[in-house]
Design a protein around this motif. Structure first.
Motif, PDB file in Angstrom:
ATOM      1  N   LEU A   1      61.995 -92.673-107.560  1.00  0.00           N
ATOM      2  CA  LEU A   1      60.747 -92.438-107.983  1.00  0.00           C
ATOM      3  C   LEU A   1      60.353 -91.420-106.855  1.00  0.00           C
ATOM      4  CD1 LEU A   1      58.921 -95.380-109.095  1.00  0.00           C
ATOM      5  CD2 LEU A   1      60.226 -93.779-110.628  1.00  0.00           C
ATOM      6  N   ARG A   2      59.545 -90.244-107.258  1.00  0.00           N
ATOM      7  CA  ARG A   2      59.326 -89.334-106.204  1.00  0.00           C
ATOM      8  C   ARG A   2      57.743 -89.468-105.826  1.00  0.00           C
ATOM      9  NH1 ARG A   2      62.653 -86.301-109.935  1.00  0.00           N
ATOM     10  NH2 ARG A   2      64.945 -86.296-108.964  1.00  0.00           N
ATOM     11  N   LEU A   3      57.390 -88.941-104.668  1.00  0.00           N
ATOM     12  CA  LEU A   3      55.983 -88.997-104.426  1.00  0.00           C
ATOM     13  C   LEU A   3      55.398 -87.601-105.066  1.00  0.00           C
ATOM     14  CD1 LEU A   3      55.810 -90.298-100.737  1.00  0.00           C
ATOM     15  CD2 LEU A   3      55.125 -91.354-102.872  1.00  0.00           C
ATOM     16  N   GLY A   4      56.089 -86.364-104.771  1.00  0.00           N
ATOM     17  CA  GLY A   4      55.422 -85.198-105.385  1.00  0.00           C
ATOM     18  C   GLY A   4      54.597 -84.466-104.386  1.00  0.00           C
ATOM     19  N   LEU A   5      54.671 -83.152-104.753  1.00  0.00           N
ATOM     20  CA  LEU A   5      53.882 -82.509-103.975  1.00  0.00           C
ATOM     21  C   LEU A   5      52.814 -81.537-104.807  1.00  0.00           C
ATOM     22  CD1 LEU A   5      56.624 -80.953-101.746  1.00  0.00           C
ATOM     23  CD2 LEU A   5      54.528 -82.285-100.860  1.00  0.00           C
ATOM     24  N   GLY A   6      51.429 -81.493-104.554  1.00  0.00           N
ATOM     25  CA  GLY A   6      50.259 -80.682-105.052  1.00  0.00           C
ATOM     26  C   GLY A   6      50.569 -79.313-104.647  1.00  0.00           C
ATOM     27  N   THR A   7      50.063 -78.400-105.474  1.00  0.00           N
ATOM     28  CA  THR A   7      49.525 -76.964-105.273  1.00  0.00           C
ATOM     29  C   THR A   7      48.072 -76.775-104.975  1.00  0.00           C
ATOM     30  OG1 THR A   7      51.665 -76.495-106.272  1.00  0.00           O
ATOM     31  CG2 THR A   7      49.854 -74.652-105.644  1.00  0.00           C
ATOM     32  N   THR A   8      47.653 -76.404-103.704  1.00  0.00           N
ATOM     33  CA  THR A   8      46.423 -76.163-103.748  1.00  0.00           C
ATOM     34  C   THR A   8      45.831 -74.900-104.328  1.00  0.00           C
ATOM     35  OG1 THR A   8      46.735 -74.500-101.711  1.00  0.00           O
ATOM     36  CG2 THR A   8      46.504 -76.903-101.085  1.00  0.00           C
ATOM     37  N   ARG A   9      44.367 -74.565-104.279  1.00  0.00           N
ATOM     38  CA  ARG A   9      44.146 -73.432-104.940  1.00  0.00           C
ATOM     39  C   ARG A   9      44.517 -71.970-104.306  1.00  0.00           C
ATOM     40  NH1 ARG A   9      38.084 -74.599-103.975  1.00  0.00           N
ATOM     41  NH2 ARG A   9      38.967 -75.410-102.249  1.00  0.00           N
ATOM     42  N   ARG A  10      45.094 -72.059-102.993  1.00  0.00           N
ATOM     43  CA  ARG A  10      45.798 -70.834-102.425  1.00  0.00           C
ATOM     44  C   ARG A  10      47.288 -70.880-102.575  1.00  0.00           C
ATOM     45  NH1 ARG A  10      41.169 -72.660-100.007  1.00  0.00           N
ATOM     46  NH2 ARG A  10      39.437 -71.147 -99.406  1.00  0.00           N
ATOM     47  N   GLY A  11      47.663 -71.823-103.300  1.00  0.00           N
ATOM     48  CA  GLY A  11      49.359 -71.880-103.406  1.00  0.00           C
ATOM     49  C   GLY A  11      50.082 -72.512-102.598  1.00  0.00           C
ATOM     50  N   ALA A  12      49.492 -73.248-101.584  1.00  0.00           N
ATOM     51  CA  ALA A  12      50.134 -74.055-100.712  1.00  0.00           C
ATOM     52  C   ALA A  12      50.556 -75.273-101.135  1.00  0.00           C
ATOM     53  CB  ALA A  12      49.411 -74.391 -99.327  1.00  0.00           C
ATOM     54  N   ARG A  13      51.863 -75.813-100.961  1.00  0.00           N
ATOM     55  CA  ARG A  13      52.338 -77.163-101.232  1.00  0.00           C
ATOM     56  C   ARG A  13      52.047 -78.203-100.389  1.00  0.00           C
ATOM     57  NH1 ARG A  13      53.744 -78.340-106.214  1.00  0.00           N
ATOM     58  NH2 ARG A  13      55.952 -79.164-105.774  1.00  0.00           N
TER      59      ARG A  13
ATOM     60  N   GLN B   1      48.542 -85.012-113.911  1.00  0.00           N
ATOM     61  CA  GLN B   1      48.827 -84.966-112.448  1.00  0.00           C
ATOM     62  C   GLN B   1      50.192 -85.037-112.340  1.00  0.00           C
ATOM     63  OE1 GLN B   1      45.601 -87.566-110.863  1.00  0.00           O
ATOM     64  NE2 GLN B   1      45.989 -86.490-109.019  1.00  0.00           N
ATOM     65  N   ARG B   2      50.944 -85.839-112.608  1.00  0.00           N
ATOM     66  CA  ARG B   2      52.379 -86.067-112.672  1.00  0.00           C
ATOM     67  C   ARG B   2      53.265 -84.786-113.166  1.00  0.00           C
ATOM     68  NH1 ARG B   2      57.038 -85.953-112.681  1.00  0.00           N
ATOM     69  NH2 ARG B   2      58.389 -87.833-112.738  1.00  0.00           N
ATOM     70  N   ARG B   3      52.955 -83.899-114.101  1.00  0.00           N
ATOM     71  CA  ARG B   3      53.298 -82.893-114.509  1.00  0.00           C
ATOM     72  C   ARG B   3      53.253 -81.698-113.597  1.00  0.00           C
ATOM     73  NH1 ARG B   3      51.787 -79.617-119.731  1.00  0.00           N
ATOM     74  NH2 ARG B   3      49.921 -79.166-118.532  1.00  0.00           N
ATOM     75  N   VAL B   4      52.177 -81.653-112.929  1.00  0.00           N
ATOM     76  CA  VAL B   4      51.734 -80.678-111.921  1.00  0.00           C
ATOM     77  C   VAL B   4      52.430 -80.863-110.443  1.00  0.00           C
ATOM     78  CG1 VAL B   4      49.664 -79.819-110.505  1.00  0.00           C
ATOM     79  CG2 VAL B   4      49.536 -79.988-112.951  1.00  0.00           C
ATOM     80  N   THR B   5      52.442 -82.250-110.128  1.00  0.00           N
ATOM     81  CA  THR B   5      52.914 -82.585-109.021  1.00  0.00           C
ATOM     82  C   THR B   5      54.280 -83.061-108.647  1.00  0.00           C
ATOM     83  OG1 THR B   5      52.398 -85.019-108.887  1.00  0.00           O
ATOM     84  CG2 THR B   5      50.679 -83.288-107.938  1.00  0.00           C
ATOM     85  N   GLY B   6      54.965 -83.589-109.946  1.00  0.00           N
ATOM     86  CA  GLY B   6      56.370 -83.983-110.003  1.00  0.00           C
ATOM     87  C   GLY B   6      56.349 -85.322-109.328  1.00  0.00           C
ATOM     88  N   GLY B   7      55.268 -85.985-109.125  1.00  0.00           N
ATOM     89  CA  GLY B   7      55.538 -87.219-108.597  1.00  0.00           C
ATOM     90  C   GLY B   7      54.299 -88.192-108.731  1.00  0.00           C
ATOM     91  N   ILE B   8      54.429 -89.496-108.241  1.00  0.00           N
ATOM     92  CA  ILE B   8      53.532 -90.648-108.342  1.00  0.00           C
ATOM     93  C   ILE B   8      52.494 -90.577-107.355  1.00  0.00           C
ATOM     94  CG2 ILE B   8      55.159 -92.076-109.580  1.00  0.00           C
ATOM     95  CD1 ILE B   8      55.436 -93.577-107.215  1.00  0.00           C
ATOM     96  N   LEU B   9      52.249 -89.964-106.221  1.00  0.00           N
ATOM     97  CA  LEU B   9      51.401 -90.102-105.256  1.00  0.00           C
ATOM     98  C   LEU B   9      49.984 -89.832-105.710  1.00  0.00           C
ATOM     99  CD1 LEU B   9      50.511 -90.924-102.512  1.00  0.00           C
ATOM    100  CD2 LEU B   9      51.092 -88.651-101.642  1.00  0.00           C
ATOM    101  N   GLY B  10      49.776 -88.776-106.366  1.00  0.00           N
ATOM    102  CA  GLY B  10      48.623 -88.140-107.048  1.00  0.00           C
ATOM    103  C   GLY B  10      48.091 -89.010-108.092  1.00  0.00           C
ATOM    104  N   PRO B  11      48.643 -89.584-108.969  1.00  0.00           N
ATOM    105  CA  PRO B  11      48.234 -90.465-110.004  1.00  0.00           C
ATOM    106  C   PRO B  11      47.773 -91.750-109.410  1.00  0.00           C
ATOM    107  CG  PRO B  11      50.127 -89.306-110.769  1.00  0.00           C
ATOM    108  CD  PRO B  11      50.117 -88.897-109.557  1.00  0.00           C
TER     109      PRO B  11
ATOM    110  N   ARG C   1      51.178 -82.753-100.094  1.00  0.00           N
ATOM    111  CA  ARG C   1      50.639 -84.203-100.653  1.00  0.00           C
ATOM    112  C   ARG C   1      49.465 -83.900-101.207  1.00  0.00           C
ATOM    113  NH1 ARG C   1      55.824 -86.052-101.348  1.00  0.00           N
ATOM    114  NH2 ARG C   1      56.723 -86.349 -99.332  1.00  0.00           N
ATOM    115  N   PRO C   2      49.255 -84.405-102.658  1.00  0.00           N
ATOM    116  CA  PRO C   2      48.180 -84.300-103.373  1.00  0.00           C
ATOM    117  C   PRO C   2      47.015 -85.254-103.190  1.00  0.00           C
ATOM    118  CG  PRO C   2      49.518 -85.352-104.702  1.00  0.00           C
ATOM    119  CD  PRO C   2      50.308 -84.962-103.422  1.00  0.00           C
ATOM    120  N   VAL C   3      46.815 -85.528-101.868  1.00  0.00           N
ATOM    121  CA  VAL C   3      45.582 -86.373-101.441  1.00  0.00           C
ATOM    122  C   VAL C   3      44.081 -86.060-101.727  1.00  0.00           C
ATOM    123  CG1 VAL C   3      44.753 -87.859 -99.563  1.00  0.00           C
ATOM    124  CG2 VAL C   3      47.195 -87.264 -99.587  1.00  0.00           C
ATOM    125  N   ALA C   4      43.820 -85.048-101.306  1.00  0.00           N
ATOM    126  CA  ALA C   4      42.542 -84.614-101.428  1.00  0.00           C
ATOM    127  C   ALA C   4      42.121 -84.131-102.840  1.00  0.00           C
ATOM    128  CB  ALA C   4      42.434 -83.234-100.659  1.00  0.00           C
TER     129      ALA C   4
END
Length: 239
Positions: free
Chosen positions: A83-95, A206-216, A97-100
């Protein structure tokens, strides 16, 4: 500087709508194994959930049943494959961890559901099953129920937005959302089924956007613990 509407649109686009570009599916052999494991886990987990939610409030058996449920979801997810944790994308395009983003989504979901609770509280046929569900916290140990709520939130995301999502070749957002909602039908609480559908959809996106489980996981735990602690006093406001 963008206005509040533009900021909200940018947040929704980054947190829920922009699919991850580097998602990697399982190889065929691993996917078959994952499908077998998640299929067995789904049957076991749904049965345990229906049983746990029908146990009389205050009965210590409830704790064992819900811990067993968390174990079933988590074990099924971990045995199914990586299983992957995944990475989020901020509004400015940075990758990152999707915590905030996830904390914000969990808070927004909580606010929406608590506002809806003010309406539910005035409809006895809707309120009664919710009160029965919350009695597990009222008549049991709140710290223990809170801990179990956190564990189950994590385990459910490991399974539904982790293993099950990865096992599906297409339409993973829709299928995981529907199956997650259907597992709660046995509870006999219509609003719990609705809540599962809404939360399931948000976390699947969120899973589709981040590719992982951390955000969900973060979103789910924020929402579920907030509901456990804040829903009873909100319902009492219009009792």
């Amino acid at each position: 500087m963008r206005g509040p509407v533009a900021e909200l649109r940018a947040f929704v686009d980054a947190a829920l709508l922009r699919p991850v570009a580097d998602a990697r599916p399982d190889p065929p052999g691993a996917r078959l194994r994952r499908r077998v494991v998640v299929g067995i886990s789904l049957v076991v987990g749904a049965a345990l959930l229906a049983w746990a939610l029908r146990i009389r409030p205050g009965d210590a058996l409830f704790y064992a049943a819900t811990l067993g449920l968390a174990a079933a979801w988590a074990l099924g997810a971990l045995l199914s494959g990586p299983l992957r944790l995944g990475l989020g994308t901020t509004r400015r395009g940075a990758r990152e961890r999707p915590v905030a983003q996830s904390l914000a989504l969990g808070g927004l979901l909580l606010a929406v559901f608590l506002a809806g609770a003010l309406v539910v509280a005035r409809v006895p046929v809707l309120r009664a099953p919710v009160d029965d569900l919350l009695d597990h916290a009222r008549f049991g140990s709140l710290p223990v129920v809170l801990g179990i709520t956190v564990l189950n939130g994590i385990a459910e995301e490991l399974y539904f937005r982790g293993a099950l999502y990865a096992a599906l070749p297409r339409h993973a957002v829709a299928v995981t959302t529907v199956l997650y909602a259907l597992t709660t039908v046995g509870s006999g609480v219509p609003l719990l089924v609705l809540a599962a559908g809404v939360v399931g959809l948000v976390t699947a996106l969120q899973r589709r956007v981040t590719g992982g489980i951390l955000g969900p996981v973060i979103t789910h735990v924020t929402w579920s613990t907030g509901m456990l602690l804040l829903l009873p006093p909100v319902l009492d406001l219009v009792r």
